[in-house]
Design a protein around this motif. Structure first.
Motif, PDB file in Angstrom:
ATOM      1  N   VAL A 184     -54.298  67.381 -31.683  1.00  0.00           N
ATOM      2  CA  VAL A 184     -54.619  68.021 -32.952  1.00  0.00           C
ATOM      3  C   VAL A 184     -53.818  67.308 -34.043  1.00  0.00           C
ATOM      4  O   VAL A 184     -52.589  67.306 -34.014  1.00  0.00           O
ATOM      5  CB  VAL A 184     -54.277  69.519 -32.946  1.00  0.00           C
TER       6      VAL A 184
ATOM      7  N   ARG B 250     -61.242  70.874 -34.575  1.00  0.00           N
ATOM      8  CA  ARG B 250     -62.020  70.100 -33.596  1.00  0.00           C
ATOM      9  C   ARG B 250     -63.244  69.454 -34.269  1.00  0.00           C
ATOM     10  O   ARG B 250     -63.995  70.109 -34.987  1.00  0.00           O
ATOM     11  CB  ARG B 250     -62.474  71.045 -32.485  1.00  0.00           C
ATOM     12  N   GLY B 251     -63.413  68.158 -34.044  1.00  0.00           N
ATOM     13  CA  GLY B 251     -64.557  67.456 -34.615  1.00  0.00           C
ATOM     14  C   GLY B 251     -64.380  67.039 -36.053  1.00  0.00           C
ATOM     15  O   GLY B 251     -65.319  66.533 -36.672  1.00  0.00           O
TER      16      GLY B 251
ATOM     17  N   THR C 228     -58.324  64.679 -35.627  1.00  0.00           N
ATOM     18  CA  THR C 228     -58.163  65.392 -34.354  1.00  0.00           C
ATOM     19  C   THR C 228     -59.102  64.808 -33.304  1.00  0.00           C
ATOM     20  O   THR C 228     -60.246  64.450 -33.607  1.00  0.00           O
ATOM     21  CB  THR C 228     -58.436  66.893 -34.570  1.00  0.00           C
ATOM     22  N   THR C 229     -58.627  64.745 -32.055  1.00  0.00           N
ATOM     23  CA  THR C 229     -59.400  64.101 -30.988  1.00  0.00           C
ATOM     24  C   THR C 229     -59.947  65.070 -29.941  1.00  0.00           C
ATOM     25  O   THR C 229     -60.408  64.644 -28.896  1.00  0.00           O
ATOM     26  CB  THR C 229     -58.546  63.034 -30.275  1.00  0.00           C
ATOM     27  N   LEU C 230     -59.903  66.380 -30.206  1.00  0.00           N
ATOM     28  CA  LEU C 230     -60.483  67.325 -29.253  1.00  0.00           C
ATOM     29  C   LEU C 230     -61.975  67.054 -29.106  1.00  0.00           C
ATOM     30  O   LEU C 230     -62.647  66.692 -30.069  1.00  0.00           O
ATOM     31  CB  LEU C 230     -60.260  68.764 -29.729  1.00  0.00           C
TER      32      LEU C 230
ATOM     33  N   ALA D 255     -65.880  67.115 -29.163  1.00  0.00           N
ATOM     34  CA  ALA D 255     -66.814  67.777 -30.074  1.00  0.00           C
ATOM     35  C   ALA D 255     -68.235  67.386 -29.682  1.00  0.00           C
ATOM     36  O   ALA D 255     -68.746  66.349 -30.109  1.00  0.00           O
ATOM     37  CB  ALA D 255     -66.519  67.379 -31.514  1.00  0.00           C
TER      38      ALA D 255
ATOM     39  N   TYR E 223     -62.898  77.442 -32.022  1.00  0.00           N
ATOM     40  CA  TYR E 223     -61.858  77.157 -33.011  1.00  0.00           C
ATOM     41  C   TYR E 223     -60.735  78.189 -32.927  1.00  0.00           C
ATOM     42  O   TYR E 223     -59.558  77.842 -33.081  1.00  0.00           O
ATOM     43  CB  TYR E 223     -62.454  77.147 -34.412  1.00  0.00           C
TER      44      TYR E 223
ATOM     45  N   ASP F 111     -58.650  77.131 -30.107  1.00  0.00           N
ATOM     46  CA  ASP F 111     -57.855  75.945 -30.459  1.00  0.00           C
ATOM     47  C   ASP F 111     -56.644  76.320 -31.299  1.00  0.00           C
ATOM     48  O   ASP F 111     -55.543  75.797 -31.103  1.00  0.00           O
ATOM     49  CB  ASP F 111     -58.717  74.946 -31.238  1.00  0.00           C
TER      50      ASP F 111
ATOM     51  N   TRP G 118     -72.293  67.216 -35.679  1.00  0.00           N
ATOM     52  CA  TRP G 118     -71.299  68.265 -35.434  1.00  0.00           C
ATOM     53  C   TRP G 118     -71.264  69.261 -36.592  1.00  0.00           C
ATOM     54  O   TRP G 118     -71.183  70.467 -36.385  1.00  0.00           O
ATOM     55  CB  TRP G 118     -69.919  67.649 -35.216  1.00  0.00           C
TER      56      TRP G 118
END
Length: 295
Positions: A21, A66-67, A71-73, A75, A86, A89, A218
């Protein structure tokens, strides 16, 4: 962490179980903790003017959801049905920040971010308050319809979904992107500097190209994902809540939603002469609203 000076904040990158994150921090040791989340399609850097105005009042953490942003979570648009992801998260982020970033926490957010922090607060005992700017507050029947087989067909016709899917995603360079965005009517009402702040993390270098950090698919999936029970989260909130609503035609807090908030014991403040993007149009007014929750 990389420091960019007190007015710009400091970049942060925090590892959680699902990935990294990213975001920004305006550090103010000993001040009340504020975690603030952004709207769909945006990122934390877009709110720099807001956070700068609050930096002497709060110790601020502003994640890219996210997305979004850096941030690399994961998506995956086809898997997104609800904004509850979310909320999960944000809970995971708060838990990972402890014990270095101690409670209680004031949670704030704009639009998608406002709903997300409300979902994240459910069942927690470490929340001091919830400050929502233009939360997406649809009738409860929409939550029910979003769970039916009709919803995929209906959501494809939504103007916001169609608009997001048609959005240009790639640019030759930052100057070209800034010039194109600057010609759009949407950004004409933004305060000076807010567009540049948004584009800082709203664009990213990927595979040799400059692209929107939040992919159009997204963004569209977020507009279509309406299964979260926002009103239940409002009713069971663990702390006082206030809402800032705009009087513009694009507000997401309509008359019926204002009445429902008030019946739930939530104070609703109206801001004249502004639209849904309050923090970009009038960052100091948005800052005054958030500061009203402080000591």
């Amino acid at each position: 962490m990389k420091s960019d000076g007190p007015s710009r904040g400091t970049r942060i990158a925090i590892e959680v179980d699902a990935g990294m994150v990213a975001g920004w921090r305006w550090r103010n040791d000993g001040a009340p903790r504020l975690l603030f989340c952004h709207a769909n399609g945006f990122c934390a850097s877009a709110y720099r003017r807001l956070f700068t105005a609050l930096a002497d009042r709060f110790d601020i953490i502003a994640p890219d959801l996210r997305g979004h942003g850096r941030t690399t979570l994961p998506a995956e648009p086809r898997r997104l049905k609800s904004w509850s992801v979310y909320g999960a998260d944000i809970r995971a982020l708060i838990d990972r920040l402890r014990p270095d970033w101690n409670p209680p926490y004031l949670l704030g957010g704009h639009s998608l971010g406002a709903v997300s922090v409300t979902l994240a607060a459910e069942g927690r005992s470490d929340i001091a308050g919830l400050m929502l700017i233009e939360p997406v507050a649809p009738p409860e029947i929409m939550t029910w319809i979003a769970g039916t087989p009709l919803w995929p067909l209906l959501s494809k016709r939504m103007p916001l979904v169609r608009g997001a899917l048609s959005r240009r995603a790639e640019w030759p360079d930052r100057d070209a992107a800034a010039a194109a965005y600057g010609r759009k009517r949407l950004f004409s009402a933004w305060a000076d500097g807010c567009l540049a702040d948004y584009l800082e993390d709203g664009l990213s270098e990927r595979a040799g190209a400059l692209r929107l950090s939040c992919e159009p698919a997204w963004e569209a999936a977020n507009y279509a994902a309406m299964r979260q029970d926002f009103w239940r989260a409002v009713r069971v909130r663990p702390a006082p809540m206030q809402v800032l609503a705009a009087d513009g035609r694009d507000t997401t807090v309509f008359l019926g939603a204002r009445a429902r908030f008030r019946r739930a014991g939530v104070e609703v403040k109206m801001l004249d002469g502004v639209g849904h993007l309050v923090p970009m149009e009038k960052p100091h007014a948005a800052a005054e609203f958030l500061a009203s929750a402080g000591p």
